[in-house]
Write a protein that holds these residues in place. Structure first.
Motif, PDB file in Angstrom:
ATOM      1  N   THR A  93       0.827  -1.197   0.000  1.00  0.00           N
ATOM      2  CA  THR A  93       0.000   0.000   0.000  1.00  0.00           C
ATOM      3  C   THR A  93       0.868   1.256   0.000  1.00  0.00           C
ATOM      4  OG1 THR A  93      -1.710  -1.172   1.223  1.00  0.00           O
ATOM      5  CG2 THR A  93      -1.842   1.218   1.226  1.00  0.00           C
ATOM      6  N   LYS A  94       1.939   1.223   0.797  1.00  0.00           N
ATOM      7  CA  LYS A  94       2.854   2.364   0.868  1.00  0.00           C
ATOM      8  C   LYS A  94       3.518   2.595  -0.488  1.00  0.00           C
ATOM      9  CE  LYS A  94       6.647   4.154   3.652  1.00  0.00           C
ATOM     10  NZ  LYS A  94       7.566   3.877   4.762  1.00  0.00           N
ATOM     11  N   THR A  95       3.972   1.536  -1.126  1.00  0.00           N
ATOM     12  CA  THR A  95       4.603   1.638  -2.437  1.00  0.00           C
ATOM     13  C   THR A  95       3.612   2.165  -3.474  1.00  0.00           C
ATOM     14  OG1 THR A  95       6.044  -0.219  -1.888  1.00  0.00           O
ATOM     15  CG2 THR A  95       5.868   0.364  -4.205  1.00  0.00           C
ATOM     16  N   ARG A  96       2.395   1.653  -3.397  1.00  0.00           N
ATOM     17  CA  ARG A  96       1.353   2.106  -4.338  1.00  0.00           C
ATOM     18  C   ARG A  96       1.057   3.594  -4.144  1.00  0.00           C
ATOM     19  NH1 ARG A  96      -3.279  -0.377  -7.108  1.00  0.00           N
ATOM     20  NH2 ARG A  96      -4.799   1.286  -7.439  1.00  0.00           N
ATOM     21  N   ASP A  97       0.951   4.029  -2.895  1.00  0.00           N
ATOM     22  CA  ASP A  97       0.702   5.438  -2.603  1.00  0.00           C
ATOM     23  C   ASP A  97       1.831   6.319  -3.139  1.00  0.00           C
ATOM     24  OD1 ASP A  97      -1.703   4.852  -1.391  1.00  0.00           O
ATOM     25  OD2 ASP A  97      -0.890   4.948   0.668  1.00  0.00           O
ATOM     26  N   GLN A  98       3.072   5.859  -2.976  1.00  0.00           N
ATOM     27  CA  GLN A  98       4.213   6.611  -3.489  1.00  0.00           C
ATOM     28  C   GLN A  98       4.163   6.701  -5.013  1.00  0.00           C
ATOM     29  OE1 GLN A  98       7.548   4.466  -1.874  1.00  0.00           O
ATOM     30  NE2 GLN A  98       7.592   5.690   0.014  1.00  0.00           N
ATOM     31  N   ALA A  99       3.830   5.598  -5.659  1.00  0.00           N
ATOM     32  CA  ALA A  99       3.742   5.581  -7.121  1.00  0.00           C
ATOM     33  C   ALA A  99       2.626   6.502  -7.608  1.00  0.00           C
ATOM     34  CB  ALA A  99       3.509   4.159  -7.614  1.00  0.00           C
ATOM     35  N   GLU A 100       1.482   6.456  -6.939  1.00  0.00           N
ATOM     36  CA  GLU A 100       0.366   7.318  -7.333  1.00  0.00           C
ATOM     37  C   GLU A 100       0.707   8.784  -7.115  1.00  0.00           C
ATOM     38  OE1 GLU A 100      -3.109   5.947  -5.280  1.00  0.00           O
ATOM     39  OE2 GLU A 100      -3.378   4.234  -6.616  1.00  0.00           O
ATOM     40  N   SER A 101       1.415   9.075  -6.045  1.00  0.00           N
ATOM     41  CA  SER A 101       1.839  10.446  -5.764  1.00  0.00           C
ATOM     42  C   SER A 101       2.806  10.942  -6.844  1.00  0.00           C
ATOM     43  CB  SER A 101       2.495  10.521  -4.393  1.00  0.00           C
ATOM     44  OG  SER A 101       2.980  11.806  -4.145  1.00  0.00           O
ATOM     45  N   ALA A 102       3.773  10.109  -7.202  1.00  0.00           N
ATOM     46  CA  ALA A 102       4.733  10.484  -8.244  1.00  0.00           C
ATOM     47  C   ALA A 102       4.033  10.679  -9.581  1.00  0.00           C
ATOM     48  CB  ALA A 102       5.810   9.415  -8.362  1.00  0.00           C
ATOM     49  N   PHE A 103       3.086   9.801  -9.898  1.00  0.00           N
ATOM     50  CA  PHE A 103       2.344   9.924 -11.153  1.00  0.00           C
ATOM     51  C   PHE A 103       1.513  11.202 -11.167  1.00  0.00           C
ATOM     52  CE2 PHE A 103      -1.547   9.256 -13.622  1.00  0.00           C
ATOM     53  CZ  PHE A 103      -0.991   9.042 -14.873  1.00  0.00           C
ATOM     54  N   SER A 104       0.858  11.488 -10.047  1.00  0.00           N
ATOM     55  CA  SER A 104       0.032  12.691  -9.943  1.00  0.00           C
ATOM     56  C   SER A 104       0.885  13.943 -10.142  1.00  0.00           C
ATOM     57  CB  SER A 104      -0.663  12.737  -8.588  1.00  0.00           C
ATOM     58  OG  SER A 104      -1.409  13.915  -8.455  1.00  0.00           O
ATOM     59  N   LYS A 105       2.066  13.963  -9.548  1.00  0.00           N
ATOM     60  CA  LYS A 105       2.974  15.104  -9.693  1.00  0.00           C
ATOM     61  C   LYS A 105       3.393  15.273 -11.151  1.00  0.00           C
ATOM     62  CE  LYS A 105       7.348  16.950  -8.030  1.00  0.00           C
ATOM     63  NZ  LYS A 105       8.520  16.733  -7.185  1.00  0.00           N
ATOM     64  N   THR A 106       3.762  14.168 -11.782  1.00  0.00           N
ATOM     65  CA  THR A 106       4.170  14.202 -13.194  1.00  0.00           C
ATOM     66  C   THR A 106       3.017  14.661 -14.073  1.00  0.00           C
ATOM     67  OG1 THR A 106       5.741  12.421 -12.805  1.00  0.00           O
ATOM     68  CG2 THR A 106       5.122  12.839 -15.083  1.00  0.00           C
ATOM     69  N   GLN A 107       1.835  14.159 -13.807  1.00  0.00           N
ATOM     70  CA  GLN A 107       0.663  14.519 -14.595  1.00  0.00           C
ATOM     71  C   GLN A 107       0.350  16.010 -14.438  1.00  0.00           C
ATOM     72  OE1 GLN A 107      -2.926  12.472 -13.456  1.00  0.00           O
ATOM     73  NE2 GLN A 107      -3.748  12.581 -15.544  1.00  0.00           N
ATOM     74  N   THR A 108       0.464  16.535 -13.218  1.00  0.00           N
ATOM     75  CA  THR A 108       0.213  17.953 -12.965  1.00  0.00           C
ATOM     76  C   THR A 108       1.215  18.817 -13.721  1.00  0.00           C
ATOM     77  OG1 THR A 108      -0.675  17.434 -10.787  1.00  0.00           O
ATOM     78  CG2 THR A 108       0.008  19.702 -11.162  1.00  0.00           C
ATOM     79  N   GLN A 109       2.484  18.422 -13.696  1.00  0.00           N
ATOM     80  CA  GLN A 109       3.512  19.167 -14.420  1.00  0.00           C
ATOM     81  C   GLN A 109       3.233  19.150 -15.915  1.00  0.00           C
ATOM     82  OE1 GLN A 109       7.070  17.153 -13.178  1.00  0.00           O
ATOM     83  NE2 GLN A 109       7.366  18.478 -11.387  1.00  0.00           N
ATOM     84  N   PHE A 110       2.833  17.999 -16.433  1.00  0.00           N
ATOM     85  CA  PHE A 110       2.540  17.880 -17.863  1.00  0.00           C
ATOM     86  C   PHE A 110       1.370  18.782 -18.250  1.00  0.00           C
ATOM     87  CE2 PHE A 110       0.079  15.937 -21.299  1.00  0.00           C
ATOM     88  CZ  PHE A 110       1.034  15.919 -22.306  1.00  0.00           C
ATOM     89  N   MET A 111       0.326  18.793 -17.419  1.00  0.00           N
ATOM     90  CA  MET A 111      -0.843  19.617 -17.722  1.00  0.00           C
ATOM     91  C   MET A 111      -0.494  21.098 -17.658  1.00  0.00           C
ATOM     92  SD  MET A 111      -3.798  17.422 -15.796  1.00  0.00           S
ATOM     93  CE  MET A 111      -5.139  18.476 -16.323  1.00  0.00           C
ATOM     94  N   ALA A 112       0.339  21.492 -16.697  1.00  0.00           N
ATOM     95  CA  ALA A 112       0.759  22.894 -16.589  1.00  0.00           C
ATOM     96  C   ALA A 112       1.586  23.284 -17.813  1.00  0.00           C
ATOM     97  CB  ALA A 112       1.558  23.107 -15.315  1.00  0.00           C
ATOM     98  N   ARG A 113       2.463  22.396 -18.235  1.00  0.00           N
ATOM     99  CA  ARG A 113       3.297  22.662 -19.413  1.00  0.00           C
ATOM    100  C   ARG A 113       2.431  22.765 -20.668  1.00  0.00           C
ATOM    101  NH1 ARG A 113       6.827  18.508 -19.031  1.00  0.00           N
ATOM    102  NH2 ARG A 113       8.036  19.703 -17.536  1.00  0.00           N
ATOM    103  N   SER A 114       1.451  21.901 -20.791  1.00  0.00           N
ATOM    104  CA  SER A 114       0.547  21.938 -21.950  1.00  0.00           C
ATOM    105  C   SER A 114      -0.247  23.232 -21.981  1.00  0.00           C
ATOM    106  CB  SER A 114      -0.417  20.748 -21.913  1.00  0.00           C
ATOM    107  OG  SER A 114       0.284  19.549 -22.077  1.00  0.00           O
ATOM    108  N   ARG A 115      -0.707  23.666 -20.825  1.00  0.00           N
ATOM    109  CA  ARG A 115      -1.480  24.914 -20.733  1.00  0.00           C
ATOM    110  C   ARG A 115      -0.599  26.106 -21.125  1.00  0.00           C
ATOM    111  NH1 ARG A 115      -3.765  23.873 -16.328  1.00  0.00           N
ATOM    112  NH2 ARG A 115      -2.136  24.577 -14.914  1.00  0.00           N
ATOM    113  N   THR A 116       0.645  26.109 -20.659  1.00  0.00           N
ATOM    114  CA  THR A 116       1.572  27.185 -20.991  1.00  0.00           C
ATOM    115  C   THR A 116       1.861  27.218 -22.488  1.00  0.00           C
ATOM    116  OG1 THR A 116       2.594  27.010 -18.813  1.00  0.00           O
ATOM    117  CG2 THR A 116       3.859  28.133 -20.509  1.00  0.00           C
ATOM    118  N   ILE A 117       2.072  26.064 -23.064  1.00  0.00           N
ATOM    119  CA  ILE A 117       2.337  25.985 -24.503  1.00  0.00           C
ATOM    120  C   ILE A 117       1.132  26.474 -25.290  1.00  0.00           C
ATOM    121  CG2 ILE A 117       2.722  24.375 -26.422  1.00  0.00           C
ATOM    122  CD1 ILE A 117       4.547  22.785 -24.506  1.00  0.00           C
ATOM    123  N   SER A 118      -0.060  26.125 -24.849  1.00  0.00           N
ATOM    124  CA  SER A 118      -1.278  26.589 -25.523  1.00  0.00           C
ATOM    125  C   SER A 118      -1.388  28.107 -25.469  1.00  0.00           C
ATOM    126  CB  SER A 118      -2.516  25.966 -24.880  1.00  0.00           C
ATOM    127  OG  SER A 118      -2.520  24.579 -25.064  1.00  0.00           O
TER     128      SER A 118
END
Length: 69
Positions: A6-31
């Motif tokens: 569960t701890k490993t899964r939470d860490q993975a989900e947190s890392a994915f969420s952070k990456t996804q947020t950065q990607f969305m912010a970058r996409s918005r800036t590019i737009s």
């Protein structure tokens, strides 16, 4: 074992969420940058057309040659 999983899964989900947020912010800036560039290009084209029209409608300036003595 389940707690570790569960701890490993939470860490993975947190890392994915952070990456996804950065990607969305970058996409918005590019737009936003693309929108500004399109507006600039449209304005440049409009101003160029106006300048060319003005130059075409302007009376040509013909200068007389200087008199020689």
């Amino acid at each position: 074992m389940t707690e570790n999983s569960t701890k490993t899964r939470d860490q993975a989900e947190s890392a994915f969420s952070k990456t996804q947020t950065q990607f969305m912010a970058r996409s918005r800036t590019i737009s936003e940058i693309d929108a500004v560039a399109l507006e600039r290009d449209a304005k440049t084209l409009r101003l160029r057309e106006l300048r060319l029209e003005k130059e075409a409608n302007a009376a040509p300036v013909i200068s007389k040659p200087a008199k020689r003595k």
